[in-house]
Design a protein around this motif. Structure first.
Motif, short mmCIF file in Angstrom:
data_model
loop_
_atom_site.label_atom_id
_atom_site.label_comp_id
_atom_site.label_asym_id
_atom_site.label_seq_id
_atom_site.Cartn_x
_atom_site.Cartn_y
_atom_site.Cartn_z
N LEU A 27 0.80 -1.04 -0.04
CA LEU A 27 -0.02 0.05 0.00
C LEU A 27 0.97 1.25 0.23
N LEU A 28 1.95 1.22 0.45
CA LEU A 28 2.73 2.36 0.75
C LEU A 28 3.85 2.52 -0.29
N LYS A 29 3.55 1.77 -1.46
CA LYS A 29 4.75 1.75 -2.54
C LYS A 29 3.89 2.79 -3.22
N ILE A 30 5.12 3.75 -3.69
CA ILE A 30 4.84 4.94 -4.57
C ILE A 30 5.14 4.80 -6.08
N TRP A 31 4.10 4.91 -6.75
CA TRP A 31 4.34 4.79 -8.25
C TRP A 31 4.58 6.25 -8.89
N PRO A 32 4.91 6.40 -10.20
CA PRO A 32 5.15 7.45 -11.00
C PRO A 32 3.79 8.33 -11.03
N SER A 33 3.92 9.69 -10.90
CA SER A 33 2.59 10.52 -10.85
C SER A 33 1.71 10.43 -12.01
N PRO A 34 0.48 10.02 -12.03
CA PRO A 34 -0.25 9.97 -13.07
C PRO A 34 -0.62 11.43 -13.87
N ILE A 35 -0.31 12.43 -13.10
CA ILE A 35 -0.57 13.60 -13.82
C ILE A 35 0.74 14.10 -14.66
N ASN A 36 1.80 13.27 -14.52
CA ASN A 36 2.94 13.49 -15.30
C ASN A 36 2.95 13.17 -16.78
N PRO A 37 2.92 14.05 -17.75
CA PRO A 37 2.89 13.72 -19.08
C PRO A 37 3.69 12.62 -19.38
N ILE A 38 4.69 12.44 -18.95
CA ILE A 38 5.87 11.49 -19.27
C ILE A 38 5.20 10.14 -19.29
N ASN A 39 4.41 9.86 -18.34
CA ASN A 39 3.81 8.43 -18.02
C ASN A 39 2.60 8.18 -19.01
N TRP A 40 2.06 9.13 -19.51
CA TRP A 40 0.82 8.73 -20.37
C TRP A 40 1.17 7.97 -21.64
N PRO A 41 2.19 8.06 -22.11
CA PRO A 41 2.47 6.91 -23.37
C PRO A 41 2.50 5.37 -22.97
N ALA A 42 2.55 5.44 -21.66
CA ALA A 42 2.59 3.74 -21.13
C ALA A 42 1.34 3.56 -20.94
N GLY A 43 0.41 4.43 -20.36
CA GLY A 43 -1.06 3.93 -20.28
C GLY A 43 -1.86 3.66 -21.74
N TRP A 44 -1.46 4.77 -22.63
CA TRP A 44 -1.84 4.50 -24.16
C TRP A 44 -1.42 3.37 -24.74
N ALA A 45 -0.21 2.76 -24.65
CA ALA A 45 0.16 1.49 -24.91
C ALA A 45 -0.50 0.39 -24.56
N VAL A 46 -0.85 0.52 -23.27
CA VAL A 46 -1.76 -0.68 -22.69
C VAL A 46 -3.14 -0.62 -23.42
N LEU A 47 -3.75 0.55 -23.41
CA LEU A 47 -4.93 0.42 -24.37
C LEU A 47 -4.81 -0.05 -25.67
N GLN A 48 -3.75 0.35 -26.53
CA GLN A 48 -3.57 -0.29 -27.90
C GLN A 48 -3.38 -1.75 -27.76
#
Length: 818
Positions: free
Chosen positions: A165-186
């Motif tokens: 629970l206390l593990k910190i991930w990359p911030s979702p509001i950082n545009p750098i991380n958005w391509p990774a999410g788009w790649a999952v959708l594709q």
């Protein structure tokens, strides 16, 4: 009645004797049977040693997964249950040997000796006792080791959950991380297309689709009808039932029918899933998404149905009265977003290889932030609904609870998105979604409580005021307790944690050599209730059939019945303790420590209790007696153990502690007999014929039917008063309860006879002497007063005759200066 009461008393006496005297036998038999069973199924300590060593090695390496740890924990829990049962091995023999050792008396002190044969026998018994206690001691040791391993496993799993629970991930509001999410959708869309096209290219799959086409069409038609028209049709049917049915049954029947608003579309979604499976075109990824659709439909339509009942026309029972339409809208949207979250998890969990941390953050945060908006607004609605309604004392707790829930929702709606934005996406999901499910569980519990209350009102034929009765409150309390385990599971508790709590509760706790468990408490309560009911039965038989046929007065009958009640309660408690197998010697130290404090705190209660027993035994007063105590005069209506109930002549009830009746001065006017003396003072004017007055008064007294002839009434010339000649009528009444009636009649006759005989009843006279009447006359005429003449000396006595200007005052005038 006597023939019926005698067998009843014999049966009651036999049952009480059996409860008190023969209670230990069943417990002893059960204990012996348990001991023999435990001896036959003694734990295999060699196998246990191997399993325990393996478990300790796995915990030391810390490489096993949580699933493996749970499986290992289940094996250790089984061992622990065996060791707990083995702790009572040889219990009956141990008690027997201890009794034999006790029979030899206390062991000699250091430096002293005892007879050789007794010493030899004592040593042999001690050795036998050690051998008998060895299996139980070994089981206790193994139980402690197993319990320690279980605690270590639970602690290890909880620590891993906390770290996750206390593990910190990359911030979702950082545009750098958005391509990774788009790649999952594709990747997901490509996987679905590849699986579907591959299935279409397979001739066997196309043949399956062709053969199942009629069934698929039928599934789709029914699914479309149920999904499109089912909820609205069931909603209209529910509304029609609420309007047309009787007042008592319409809500319950409408609620049962309204479940179709949830079940019908869910069934339609299941038909849709069956149609897709029948086509044979769904691959692994598509199957995971399709199988999630019934759960998605269930969540959405359940939220819609629940909001309609909680914030519908009957929302006043749930503590909400304002903003119902808006609240229903927000709950429905929250259910829709939660359904999308379930669909998202089904879409992302099946990704191979697993998602990166950036992709998980991008996919996990948006819905959390979106649902938080509606949670915050719902919290505001709940708070404002309470603040807008006028405060009522009866709903104060309910309003406070609703306001607290609203505040908690607003807090979660602020904290959850903030954590997700920072990067604690797991923690945000673990906070927001359990809050949504907990809110649904709370609403469902309130709804079940409302339906149960409707059933109670229908059975008892009570009005709406019956909702505030004790039974609906108890129903709510039971439902609240029943909702605690699901609530714990919602917030991350494992099934093993709940089973561990239940195991601890079932095992109970040890006091000395006695273990108190729920089964023991249940046995105690059951036997005590039976003894209590039996005591009340015996008391009823005594009061109605036996005691009324004796020569005892009413007070003695009540004393006997009360004594039987106390003895019965004592025997019921003793029998319950014996049947439950509770060893009271373990409580001796606690009782000794608390006896002093309890003695001081209950001193007055104990004093009144002992005084009540003395009153019931000695019976200086009884029910119906007319007494005077502490200035209170009235009739005794009841004598209890702590106090006595007296009814005064103005029909007020006075509760007198029994200690005051024992230690104080009590006047009992009717104890032994009802005779009592009546004294009436009479005054006549000076100059009256005293002999004639005496004869008239004697004649009036003797004429009263309640005045005793022997001793005869008397008239006393008591003295010369300031304004009258004083006489007294003294008579003995046969029934002192009619004292006021006789006194009133005598006074009436005295007034009539004195008026007829010309005897005057005097009243007090007073003379007022004016010191300077001339000054008062001048002041009245408006002239200046002359010098006042010297004051003459005051005469020794005022003239007896009445002069002009004299003022005669009533003798009872409170303003009279004399």
């Amino acid at each position: 009645m006597r023939r019926r009461a005698l067998p009843l008393l014999i049966l009651a006496a036999w049952l009480v004797a059996a409860l008190a005297g023969f209670g230990p036998a069943p417990a002893a038999w059960a204990q012996t049977a348990a001991t023999e069973t435990a001896a036959q199924t003694a734990p295999d300590y060699a196998t246990w040693e191997k399993d325990a060593s393996d478990a300790e090695k796995v915990l030391a390496d810390d490489r096993a997964s949580n699933t493996a740890l749970d499986e290992m924990r289940a094996r250790i829990v089984t061992w622990r249950a065996k060791f707990l049962a083995a702790q009572s091995a040889n219990a009956a023999q141990i008690e027997t040997v201890k009794s034999q050792i006790t029979a030899h008396g206390p062991a000699p002190a250091e430096g002293q000796s005892e007879a050789e044969d007794i010493a030899t026998r004592r040593a042999a018994l001690n050795e036998q006792l050690s051998k008998l206690q060895a299996p139980g001691i070994k089981a206790v040791e193994a139980y402690s080791r197993a319990d320690g391993i279980i605690r270590q496993i639970d602690g290890r799993i909880r620590a891993r959950q906390a770290n996750e629970l206390l593990k910190i991930w990359p911030s979702p509001i950082n545009p750098i991380n958005w391509p990774a999410g788009w790649a999952v959708l594709q990747q997901g869309v490509k996987t679905l297309w590849r699986e579907t096209s591959g299935a279409w290219d397979n001739p066997a799959r196309r043949d399956q689709l062709r053969n199942n086409l009629p069934a698929i069409a039928l599934y789709l038609v029914f699914a479309g009808l149920l999904l499109a028209k089912g909820p609205s049709v069931m909603e209209r049917l529910t509304t029609r039932l609420q309007r047309r049915l009787s007042v008592r049954g319409r809500t319950l029947v409408a609620a049962i029918v309204s479940l179709g608003q949830v079940l019908v579309p869910v069934f339609g979604m299941m038909l849709l899933v069956a149609a897709v499976h029948s086509s044979g075109l769904a691959g692994q990824r598509a199957t995971a998404l399709i199988e999630a659709l019934p759960a998605v439909a269930l969540i959405f339509f359940f939220a819609r149905w629940l909001s309609g009942w909680i914030f519908g026309p009957a929302a006043v029972h749930a503590g909400v009265s304002k903003g119902n339409a808006e609240a229903r809208f927000h709950i429905t949207i929250i259910g829709l977003i939660f359904a999308l979250e379930i669909f998202r998890r089904a879409f992302t969990v099946e990704v191979r290889p697993p998602l990166s941390m950036a992709a998980q953050s991008v996919w996990g945060a948006p819905l959390v932030c979106l649902v938080a908006v509606f949670l915050f607004r719902l919290g505001q609605i709940l708070r404002r609904s309470v603040e807008a309604r006028s405060e009522k004392e009866a709903a104060a707790f309910r309003d406070s609870l609703v306001k607290l829930i609203g505040t908690a929702l607003m807090g979660v709606a602020v904290v959850g998105p903030a954590m997700a934005v920072i990067g604690y996406v797991n923690a945000a999901n673990a906070l927001v979604w359990p809050t949504v499910v907990s809110l649904a569980l709370l609403g469902f519990t309130i709804l079940i409580q409302r339906f149960a209350t409707d059933i109670y009102l229908m059975i008892t034929r009570a009005g709406e005021e019956g909702r505030e009765a004790l039974v609906p409150v108890l129903i709510g309390a039971v439902l609240t307790l029943a909702a605690l385990p699901p609530l714990a599971l919602i917030w991350g508790a494992r099934t093993a944690d709940l089973s561990e709590i239940w195991t601890r509760f079932s095992e109970g706790f040890a006091i000395g050599e006695t273990r108190i468990s729920p089964s023991i408490l249940f046995t105690f309560v059951l036997v005590f209730i039976f003894g209590y009911m039996l005591t009340r039965l015996v008391q009823g038989a005594l009061k109605s059939s036996v005691l009324p046929r004796t020569r005892l007065d009413k007070g003695a009958q009540n004393a006997v019945a009360a004594g039987v009640g106390y003895i019965g309660l004592f025997l019921a408690g003793l029998g319950a303790i014996t049947a439950a197998g509770i060893d009271l010697s373990a409580l001796a130290y606690v009782a000794g420590a608390l006896s002093v404090g309890i003695g001081f705190g209950l001193q007055n209660i104990v004093q009144n209790f002992v005084s009540g027993i003395i009153l019931l035994i000695e019976r200086p007063i009884s029910e119906g007696d007319m007494i005077e105590v502490n200035g209170q005069f009235g009739t005794v209506k009841g004598i209890s153990v702590r106090s006595t109930w007296i009814e005064t002549f103005d029909k007020t009830d006075v509760i007198v502690p029994n200690a005051d009746l024992i230690s104080g001065v009590v006047t009992n006017l009717t104890r032994g007999n009802l005779t009592g003396r009546l004294i009436i003072p009479v005054g006549v004017a000076y100059g009256s014929d005293t002999r004639k007055v005496e004869a008239i008064l004697r004649e009036i007294a003797e004429a009263q039917p309640l005045v005793l002839v022997n001793p005869a009434p008397g008239v006393v010339f008591s003295g010369f008063g300031a304004d009258s000649l004083n006489f007294e009528i003294r008579a003995i009444l046969s029934d002192v309860n009619f004292k006021l009636v006789v006194q009133t009649e005598i006074l009436h006759q005295i007034a009539e006879r004195f008026a007829a005989e010309g005897i005057e009843i005097p009243f007090a006279q007073r003379d007022i002497w004016l010191r300077n009447p001339e000054a008062l006359a001048d002041a009245a005429a408006g002239r200046r007063p002359a010098a006042a003449p010297p004051v003459p000396p005051k005469p020794e006595a005022a003239p007896a005759e009445v002069r002009p200007g004299d003022i005669h005052n009533d003798p009872y005038d409170e303003d009279d200066p004399r």
